[in-house]
Design a protein around this motif. Structure first.
Motif, PDB file in Angstrom:
ATOM      1  N   GLU A   1     -22.635  30.034 -19.668  1.00  0.00           N
ATOM      2  CA  GLU A   1     -21.863  29.022 -20.387  1.00  0.00           C
ATOM      3  C   GLU A   1     -20.759  29.692 -21.201  1.00  0.00           C
ATOM      4  O   GLU A   1     -21.062  30.531 -22.059  1.00  0.00           O
ATOM      5  N   PRO A   2     -19.495  29.350 -20.957  1.00  0.00           N
ATOM      6  CA  PRO A   2     -19.058  28.441 -19.892  1.00  0.00           C
ATOM      7  C   PRO A   2     -19.154  29.116 -18.523  1.00  0.00           C
ATOM      8  O   PRO A   2     -19.214  30.342 -18.445  1.00  0.00           O
ATOM      9  N   PRO A   3     -19.182  28.332 -17.442  1.00  0.00           N
ATOM     10  CA  PRO A   3     -19.222  28.923 -16.101  1.00  0.00           C
ATOM     11  C   PRO A   3     -18.057  29.884 -15.894  1.00  0.00           C
ATOM     12  O   PRO A   3     -16.941  29.641 -16.370  1.00  0.00           O
ATOM     13  N   LEU A   4     -18.335  30.972 -15.208  1.00  0.00           N
ATOM     14  CA  LEU A   4     -17.378  32.069 -15.111  1.00  0.00           C
ATOM     15  C   LEU A   4     -16.329  31.839 -14.025  1.00  0.00           C
ATOM     16  O   LEU A   4     -16.666  31.541 -12.870  1.00  0.00           O
ATOM     17  N   SER A   5     -15.075  31.997 -14.391  1.00  0.00           N
ATOM     18  CA  SER A   5     -13.994  32.073 -13.407  1.00  0.00           C
ATOM     19  C   SER A   5     -14.006  33.468 -12.795  1.00  0.00           C
ATOM     20  O   SER A   5     -14.289  34.456 -13.481  1.00  0.00           O
ATOM     21  N   SER A   6     -13.701  33.550 -11.502  1.00  0.00           N
ATOM     22  CA  SER A   6     -13.816  34.844 -10.849  1.00  0.00           C
ATOM     23  C   SER A   6     -12.912  34.930  -9.631  1.00  0.00           C
ATOM     24  O   SER A   6     -12.612  33.913  -8.990  1.00  0.00           O
ATOM     25  N   VAL A   7     -12.486  36.139  -9.326  1.00  0.00           N
ATOM     26  CA  VAL A   7     -11.856  36.426  -8.037  1.00  0.00           C
ATOM     27  C   VAL A   7     -13.023  36.670  -7.084  1.00  0.00           C
ATOM     28  O   VAL A   7     -13.667  37.719  -7.122  1.00  0.00           O
ATOM     29  N   ALA A   8     -13.306  35.671  -6.259  1.00  0.00           N
ATOM     30  CA  ALA A   8     -14.604  35.611  -5.580  1.00  0.00           C
ATOM     31  C   ALA A   8     -14.556  36.121  -4.149  1.00  0.00           C
ATOM     32  O   ALA A   8     -13.635  35.837  -3.380  1.00  0.00           O
ATOM     33  N   LEU A   9     -15.599  36.874  -3.799  1.00  0.00           N
ATOM     34  CA  LEU A   9     -15.841  37.324  -2.433  1.00  0.00           C
ATOM     35  C   LEU A   9     -16.950  36.486  -1.817  1.00  0.00           C
ATOM     36  O   LEU A   9     -17.831  35.987  -2.523  1.00  0.00           O
ATOM     37  N   ASP A  10     -16.934  36.372  -0.500  1.00  0.00           N
ATOM     38  CA  ASP A  10     -18.021  35.713   0.218  1.00  0.00           C
ATOM     39  C   ASP A  10     -19.042  36.783   0.584  1.00  0.00           C
ATOM     40  O   ASP A  10     -18.889  37.485   1.588  1.00  0.00           O
ATOM     41  N   THR A  11     -20.070  36.953  -0.246  1.00  0.00           N
ATOM     42  CA  THR A  11     -21.063  38.009   0.007  1.00  0.00           C
ATOM     43  C   THR A  11     -21.833  37.758   1.293  1.00  0.00           C
ATOM     44  O   THR A  11     -22.252  38.708   1.965  1.00  0.00           O
TER      45      THR A  11
ATOM     46  N   GLY B   1     -17.537  35.398 -32.574  1.00  0.00           N
ATOM     47  CA  GLY B   1     -17.012  34.126 -33.046  1.00  0.00           C
ATOM     48  C   GLY B   1     -15.786  33.651 -32.311  1.00  0.00           C
ATOM     49  O   GLY B   1     -15.045  32.795 -32.816  1.00  0.00           O
ATOM     50  N   ARG B   2     -15.550  34.194 -31.097  1.00  0.00           N
ATOM     51  CA  ARG B   2     -14.402  33.776 -30.297  1.00  0.00           C
ATOM     52  C   ARG B   2     -14.845  32.731 -29.268  1.00  0.00           C
ATOM     53  O   ARG B   2     -15.779  32.965 -28.500  1.00  0.00           O
ATOM     54  N   SER B   3     -14.169  31.601 -29.255  1.00  0.00           N
ATOM     55  CA  SER B   3     -14.474  30.552 -28.295  1.00  0.00           C
ATOM     56  C   SER B   3     -13.814  30.865 -26.960  1.00  0.00           C
ATOM     57  O   SER B   3     -12.649  31.271 -26.905  1.00  0.00           O
ATOM     58  N   VAL B   4     -14.574  30.699 -25.873  1.00  0.00           N
ATOM     59  CA  VAL B   4     -14.055  30.919 -24.512  1.00  0.00           C
ATOM     60  C   VAL B   4     -13.932  29.546 -23.841  1.00  0.00           C
ATOM     61  O   VAL B   4     -14.896  28.770 -23.823  1.00  0.00           O
ATOM     62  N   PRO B   5     -12.752  29.185 -23.320  1.00  0.00           N
ATOM     63  CA  PRO B   5     -11.556  30.020 -23.163  1.00  0.00           C
ATOM     64  C   PRO B   5     -10.505  29.841 -24.259  1.00  0.00           C
ATOM     65  O   PRO B   5      -9.414  30.406 -24.139  1.00  0.00           O
ATOM     66  N   ARG B   6     -10.777  29.054 -25.284  1.00  0.00           N
ATOM     67  CA  ARG B   6      -9.741  28.757 -26.279  1.00  0.00           C
ATOM     68  C   ARG B   6      -9.199  30.015 -26.948  1.00  0.00           C
ATOM     69  O   ARG B   6      -7.987  30.216 -27.044  1.00  0.00           O
ATOM     70  N   ASP B   7     -10.100  30.898 -27.401  1.00  0.00           N
ATOM     71  CA  ASP B   7      -9.668  32.121 -28.090  1.00  0.00           C
ATOM     72  C   ASP B   7      -9.580  33.326 -27.153  1.00  0.00           C
ATOM     73  O   ASP B   7      -8.838  34.278 -27.422  1.00  0.00           O
ATOM     74  N   LEU B   8     -10.363  33.282 -26.097  1.00  0.00           N
ATOM     75  CA  LEU B   8     -10.396  34.413 -25.161  1.00  0.00           C
ATOM     76  C   LEU B   8     -10.723  33.885 -23.774  1.00  0.00           C
ATOM     77  O   LEU B   8     -11.838  33.406 -23.533  1.00  0.00           O
ATOM     78  N   ALA B   9      -9.761  33.971 -22.856  1.00  0.00           N
ATOM     79  CA  ALA B   9     -10.003  33.584 -21.463  1.00  0.00           C
ATOM     80  C   ALA B   9     -10.590  34.779 -20.718  1.00  0.00           C
ATOM     81  O   ALA B   9     -10.213  35.931 -20.974  1.00  0.00           O
ATOM     82  N   VAL B  10     -11.517  34.511 -19.796  1.00  0.00           N
ATOM     83  CA  VAL B  10     -12.220  35.584 -19.093  1.00  0.00           C
ATOM     84  C   VAL B  10     -12.249  35.281 -17.601  1.00  0.00           C
ATOM     85  O   VAL B  10     -12.648  34.181 -17.183  1.00  0.00           O
ATOM     86  N   ILE B  11     -11.843  36.258 -16.790  1.00  0.00           N
ATOM     87  CA  ILE B  11     -11.940  36.150 -15.330  1.00  0.00           C
ATOM     88  C   ILE B  11     -12.598  37.417 -14.802  1.00  0.00           C
ATOM     89  O   ILE B  11     -12.172  38.533 -15.114  1.00  0.00           O
ATOM     90  N   GLY B  12     -13.643  37.253 -14.011  1.00  0.00           N
ATOM     91  CA  GLY B  12     -14.340  38.388 -13.404  1.00  0.00           C
ATOM     92  C   GLY B  12     -13.884  38.637 -11.984  1.00  0.00           C
ATOM     93  O   GLY B  12     -12.843  38.145 -11.529  1.00  0.00           O
ATOM     94  N   PHE B  13     -14.685  39.425 -11.275  1.00  0.00           N
ATOM     95  CA  PHE B  13     -14.408  39.725  -9.865  1.00  0.00           C
ATOM     96  C   PHE B  13     -15.749  39.872  -9.155  1.00  0.00           C
ATOM     97  O   PHE B  13     -16.579  40.676  -9.565  1.00  0.00           O
ATOM     98  N   ASP B  14     -15.968  39.087  -8.124  1.00  0.00           N
ATOM     99  CA  ASP B  14     -17.140  39.122  -7.238  1.00  0.00           C
ATOM    100  C   ASP B  14     -17.518  37.715  -6.797  1.00  0.00           C
ATOM    101  O   ASP B  14     -17.860  37.497  -5.642  1.00  0.00           O
TER     102      ASP B  14
ATOM    103  N   ARG C   1     -11.620  38.928   2.285  1.00  0.00           N
ATOM    104  CA  ARG C   1     -10.636  38.678   1.232  1.00  0.00           C
ATOM    105  C   ARG C   1     -11.244  37.879   0.089  1.00  0.00           C
ATOM    106  O   ARG C   1     -12.040  36.969   0.310  1.00  0.00           O
ATOM    107  N   ALA C   2     -10.843  38.240  -1.123  1.00  0.00           N
ATOM    108  CA  ALA C   2     -11.305  37.536  -2.319  1.00  0.00           C
ATOM    109  C   ALA C   2     -10.238  36.547  -2.767  1.00  0.00           C
ATOM    110  O   ALA C   2      -9.031  36.807  -2.615  1.00  0.00           O
ATOM    111  N   GLU C   3     -10.658  35.429  -3.309  1.00  0.00           N
ATOM    112  CA  GLU C   3      -9.701  34.432  -3.790  1.00  0.00           C
ATOM    113  C   GLU C   3     -10.127  33.916  -5.162  1.00  0.00           C
ATOM    114  O   GLU C   3     -11.324  33.921  -5.508  1.00  0.00           O
ATOM    115  N   LEU C   4      -9.165  33.489  -5.942  1.00  0.00           N
ATOM    116  CA  LEU C   4      -9.425  33.020  -7.297  1.00  0.00           C
ATOM    117  C   LEU C   4     -10.231  31.730  -7.257  1.00  0.00           C
ATOM    118  O   LEU C   4      -9.877  30.775  -6.576  1.00  0.00           O
ATOM    119  N   ARG C   5     -11.334  31.736  -8.016  1.00  0.00           N
ATOM    120  CA  ARG C   5     -12.179  30.550  -8.149  1.00  0.00           C
ATOM    121  C   ARG C   5     -12.268  30.222  -9.632  1.00  0.00           C
ATOM    122  O   ARG C   5     -12.955  30.903 -10.400  1.00  0.00           O
TER     123      ARG C   5
END
Length: 334
Positions: free
Chosen positions: A286-296, A264-277, A325-329
């Motif tokens: 949904e919602p689209p994922l924020s990520s520290v992104a690599l160019d595969t 029952g937690r709304s993202v990002p209002r109640d819980l912000a999420v950032i991945g890596f890749d 190098r990975a950068e925040l997306r």
């Protein structure tokens, strides 16, 4: 390997085999190419010497095969993880443009599977690209004389070429963004199965300390969506005040998104999420994922390019050229 005056072993050459067997270079070449111009005893002596020295001739360098019959071994930990699938697809595409073949080995992120792969790989391919957790001595024993490009791992020996993944600035940018959004209780879901904390954990804790927030809100997670969900429950049970999460990879983060909805937690209002890749899959959730992104695509192509340079005997690229190098997306989840 024949020792040198330094700390690194010297690569065995055809001259070493010739000296050991007491024959000429031409005789060694004939024996290794199964030519009929030499007697069977001499041929066997040459083969025994080559085996004892650990000599593995490069078919590419000696021109014994056409470039379009080159075979590269690509060793990855988990084909079910889309990150490795994306890297493999990029490597396959880069190899295809050269007319090369690629054999993909999936070790299921298990040490015993990795060792089994190493036991057979030298007889099946001409060069190796991959992710390995075993020691360099094990790698050396199985790939003597063969070009090897390690991905995401620092090579301690000049025997191996390494492509380093640098996400430090990207992770610092992720933490800085979360802090700027008002988050002071930021958790991390790290790789669960490794004996030591990951380098991504080190980047995260350094960034947290730099911003003066608690760096100890860390829980291990299996590298699956289910693992992400389970780890989020564990983290929130211990630290219910957490309002943002950084994860070891995007698959774990996708599991976090799913579990947050269940809780029952709304993202990002109640819980912000950032991945890596920076997986393509992250744009479809949904919602689209924020990520520290690599160019595969860059990662796979660079690995194949480095193999080509090693096989042709050219100088390897400089250390700075072998870094992805990975950068925040940012997207909808943070």
């Amino acid at each position: 390997m024949v020792p040198t005056s330094g700390t690194e072993p010297r690569k065995i050459t055809i001259n070493d085999v010739a000296r050991s067997a007491g024959v000429s270079r031409q005789t060694v070449s004939r024996a290794l190419n199964d030519k009929g111009e030499i007697d069977s005893d001499t041929k066997q002596r040459v083969l025994d010497a080559a085996r004892a020295l650990g000599y593995r001739p490069s078919r590419f360098a000696r021109g014994l095969v056409r470039q379009d019959t080159m075979t590269i071994g690509l060793v990855i930990p988990d084909l079910l993880n889309p990150f490795f699938t994306e890297v493999a697809a990029a490597a396959l595409e880069a190899a295809r443009t050269r007319g090369w073949h690629v054999v993909v080995y999936d070790t299921a992120d298990r040490a015993e599977e990795e060792r089994g792969t190493l036991q057979v790989i030298s007889s099946q391919v001409d060069a190796v690209i991959g992710y390995f957790s075993c020691s360099e001595s094990e790698l050396e024993a199985s790939t003597r004389g063969m070009p090897v490009v390690l991905i995401g791992r620092e090579g301690g020996s000049t025997r191996f070429s390494s492509i380093r993944i640098d996400g430090e600035e990207g992770v610092h940018a992720a933490v800085a963004h979360l802090v700027a959004q008002g988050h002071t209780r930021i958790g991390m879901l790290d790789h669960h199965t490794r004996a030591e904390p990951s380098i991504r954990y080190e980047w995260f804790t350094a960034a947290a300390v730099a911003h003066g927030i608690d760096a100890g809100l860390v829980v291990g997670a299996d590298q699956t969506a289910d693992g992400g969900g389970t780890a989020l429950r564990t983290l929130l049970a211990a630290h219910p005040e957490v309002t943002a999460v950084f994860t070891f990879n995007d698959i774990i983060a996708i599991g976090v998104l799913r579990e947050a909805r269940r809780l029952g937690r709304s993202v990002p209002r109640d819980l912000a999420v950032i991945g890596f890749d920076g997986l393509q899959l992250g744009a479809l959730v949904e919602p689209p994922l924020s990520s520290v992104a690599l160019d595969t695509r860059q990662l796979g192509a660079l690995a194949v390019e480095q193999v080509a340079r090693l096989l042709s005997g050219l100088e390897t690229l400089g250390a700075e050229d072998l870094v992805v190098r990975a950068e925040l997306r940012l997207s909808g989840s943070a």
